[in-house]
Design a protein around this motif. Structure first.
Motif, PDB file in Angstrom:
ATOM      1  N   PRO A   1       2.099   1.327  -7.544  1.00 23.14           N
ATOM      2  CA  PRO A   1       2.199   2.304  -8.636  1.00 23.14           C
ATOM      3  C   PRO A   1       0.906   3.095  -8.806  1.00 23.14           C
ATOM      4  CG  PRO A   1       2.069   0.051  -9.492  1.00 23.14           C
ATOM      5  CD  PRO A   1       2.140  -0.054  -8.003  1.00 23.14           C
ATOM      6  N   ALA A   2       1.006   4.226  -9.469  1.00 22.89           N
ATOM      7  CA  ALA A   2      -0.161   5.064  -9.749  1.00 22.89           C
ATOM      8  C   ALA A   2      -1.200   4.235 -10.502  1.00 22.89           C
ATOM      9  CB  ALA A   2       0.246   6.273 -10.572  1.00 22.89           C
ATOM     10  N   GLY A   3      -2.442   4.419 -10.150  1.00 23.10           N
ATOM     11  CA  GLY A   3      -3.530   3.707 -10.814  1.00 23.10           C
ATOM     12  C   GLY A   3      -3.853   2.359 -10.202  1.00 23.10           C
ATOM     13  N   ALA A   4      -3.101   1.945  -9.180  1.00 27.92           N
ATOM     14  CA  ALA A   4      -3.370   0.659  -8.536  1.00 27.92           C
ATOM     15  C   ALA A   4      -4.670   0.754  -7.747  1.00 27.92           C
ATOM     16  CB  ALA A   4      -2.224   0.276  -7.609  1.00 27.92           C
ATOM     17  N   ARG A   5      -5.456  -0.309  -7.796  1.00 26.71           N
ATOM     18  CA  ARG A   5      -6.717  -0.398  -7.067  1.00 26.71           C
ATOM     19  C   ARG A   5      -6.736  -1.681  -6.266  1.00 26.71           C
ATOM     20  NH1 ARG A   5     -11.495   0.436 -11.416  1.00 26.71           N
ATOM     21  NH2 ARG A   5     -12.775  -0.184  -9.636  1.00 26.71           N
TER      22      ARG A   5
ATOM     23  N   GLN B   1       0.801  -1.221   0.000  1.00 23.41           N
ATOM     24  CA  GLN B   1       0.000   0.000   0.000  1.00 23.41           C
ATOM     25  C   GLN B   1       0.839   1.278   0.000  1.00 23.41           C
ATOM     26  OE1 GLN B   1      -2.663  -0.134   3.317  1.00 23.41           O
ATOM     27  NE2 GLN B   1      -1.077  -0.748   4.745  1.00 23.41           N
ATOM     28  N   GLU B   2       2.040   1.253   0.522  1.00 20.61           N
ATOM     29  CA  GLU B   2       2.878   2.461   0.526  1.00 20.61           C
ATOM     30  C   GLU B   2       3.647   2.631  -0.781  1.00 20.61           C
ATOM     31  OE1 GLU B   2       2.745   4.663   3.001  1.00 20.61           O
ATOM     32  OE2 GLU B   2       1.275   3.362   3.990  1.00 20.61           O
ATOM     33  N   SER B   3       3.811   1.559  -1.557  1.00 22.15           N
ATOM     34  CA  SER B   3       4.658   1.637  -2.747  1.00 22.15           C
ATOM     35  C   SER B   3       3.948   1.231  -4.040  1.00 22.15           C
ATOM     36  CB  SER B   3       5.884   0.739  -2.562  1.00 22.15           C
ATOM     37  OG  SER B   3       5.475  -0.614  -2.418  1.00 22.15           O
TER      38      SER B   3
END
Length: 193
Positions: free
Chosen positions: A177-181, A173-175
């Protein structure tokens, strides 16, 4: 009362009392959220997750704590509010199915998980037309029939677990990538009659 830690920091549950304590939709959602995120929450915050009153949620948290599924977290400040956290990062049902009480508790808990997963899948199917093409194309329902031995099935299960492990929400959750769901992956492999 919850049993020893399983792989990946998870907890093995074999005690029918623990299974019965967990076998409530709100309790499963609370434990799953805490296990997935590593967060610490108050009863009021947990109530917002599960749609119950803070007093009802407080009762559920105390019951979960009785069986070692959650514990009190360090205070956030003034010490007046109780903060709760998970005791593991996942659960694994590991029951003695030769024992009738354990078998019944296992069935009840698994039925609750399966119902919840089916509802999540139905919700995805209903909102799929409103999703962007990337997510519409990425989501899948897959069914395969294999002809394999028990040892081969164990090997497949281990490979699937190894494949998804690096993407677990708690660790990523801290790392991410952008767009991850958040994505639900339900996997079942079992012999047919």
């Amino acid at each position: 009362m919850a049993d020893e830690r399983a792989e990946s920091g998870g907890m093995r549950i074999g005690d029918p009392r623990v299974m019965r304590a967990l076998a409530h939709p709100a309790r499963i959602e609370i434990v799953e959220h805490l296990n997935d995120t590593g967060a610490a929450v108050t009863a009021t915050e947990a109530a917002a997750l599960v749609g119950l009153s803070p007093s009802a949620t407080s009762y559920h948290l105390r019951e979960l704590a009785k069986y070692g599924l959650v514990e009190q977290a360090p205070s956030r400040g003034d010490g007046r509010e109780r903060v709760w956290q998970s005791t593991s990062s996942g659960l694994r049902i590991d029951a003695d199915l030769d024992e009738p009480a354990t078998r019944a508790a296992t069935q009840t808990l698994i039925d609750l998980y399966l119902h919840r997963d089916q509802e999540r899948l139905r919700a995805w199917i209903q909102r799929q037309p409103d999703e962007g093409p990337d997510w519409r194309d990425a989501g899948t329902i897959m069914g395969q029939r294999l002809l394999i031995t028990a040892d081969e099935l164990k090997e497949i299960n281990a490979k699937v677990r190894e494949l998804v492990e690096p993407y677990r929400m708690r660790e990523r959750q801290e790392s991410a990538p952008a767009g991850a769901r958040r994505v639900s992956v339900s996997y079942a492999a079992y012999p047919e009659d």
